[in-house]
Design a protein around this motif. Structure first.
Motif, short mmCIF file in Angstrom:
data_model
loop_
_atom_site.label_atom_id
_atom_site.label_comp_id
_atom_site.label_asym_id
_atom_site.label_seq_id
_atom_site.Cartn_x
_atom_site.Cartn_y
_atom_site.Cartn_z
N GLY A 108 0.81 -1.20 0.00
CA GLY A 108 0.00 0.00 0.00
C GLY A 108 0.85 1.26 0.00
O GLY A 108 2.08 1.21 0.13
N THR B 41 -3.81 -2.86 4.74
CA THR B 41 -2.80 -1.93 4.24
C THR B 41 -3.50 -0.73 3.62
O THR B 41 -4.49 -0.87 2.91
N VAL C 208 -4.27 2.33 1.25
CA VAL C 208 -4.07 2.83 -0.11
C VAL C 208 -4.72 4.20 -0.19
O VAL C 208 -5.90 4.34 0.12
N ARG D 54 -12.09 -3.96 1.02
CA ARG D 54 -11.61 -2.63 1.38
C ARG D 54 -12.64 -1.91 2.23
O ARG D 54 -13.83 -2.21 2.17
N LEU E 254 -0.77 -4.83 -4.52
CA LEU E 254 -0.78 -5.31 -3.15
C LEU E 254 -0.43 -6.79 -3.13
O LEU E 254 -0.79 -7.53 -4.05
#
Length: 118
Positions: A8, A112, A114, A37, A19
């Motif tokens: 990320g 992670t 983004v 997400r 990723l």
């Protein structure tokens, strides 16, 4: 059992990121893998999934044609290749593992971040 996401970061609109999710502690090749997400103030949503042998994939309408979800069972790793990124793709991305379509998620990664911004 561990799922560890990486890759990320901050990217400009139109850019790309890949990723990675590295799995350990279970038989990776027998599990359906997914990427979810969660954006601030929103519910977690399914982005993409791939079956255990990689024969079938599904994508959210919002990412079709831009994201792909390859996996490498020999490396116990699933990826999310994200192209043509948009600001609305900004979220924490999580990978998950489950035994099949009919099962709930067995394992989650830690996520992670983004961020897509100019």
């Amino acid at each position: 059992v561990q799922l560890v996401e990486s890759g990320g970061g901050l990217v400009q609109p139109g850019g790309s990121l890949r990723l990675s999710c590295s799995a350990s502690g279970f038989t990776f090749s027998m599990y359906l893998m997914s990427w979810y997400r969660q954006a601030p103030g929103k519910e977690r949503e399914l982005v993409a999934l791939i079956t255990s042998a990689g024969g079938n994939t599904n994508y959210a309408d919002s990412v079709k044609g831009r994201f792909t979800i390859p996996r490498r069972n020999a490396k116990n790793t699933v990826y999310l290749q994200m192209n043509s990124l948009k600001p609305e793709d900004t979220a924490v991305y999580y990978c998950s593992a489950q035994r099949g379509y009919a099962y709930s998620v067995d394992y989650w990664g830690q996520g992670t971040q983004v961020t897509v911004s100019s």
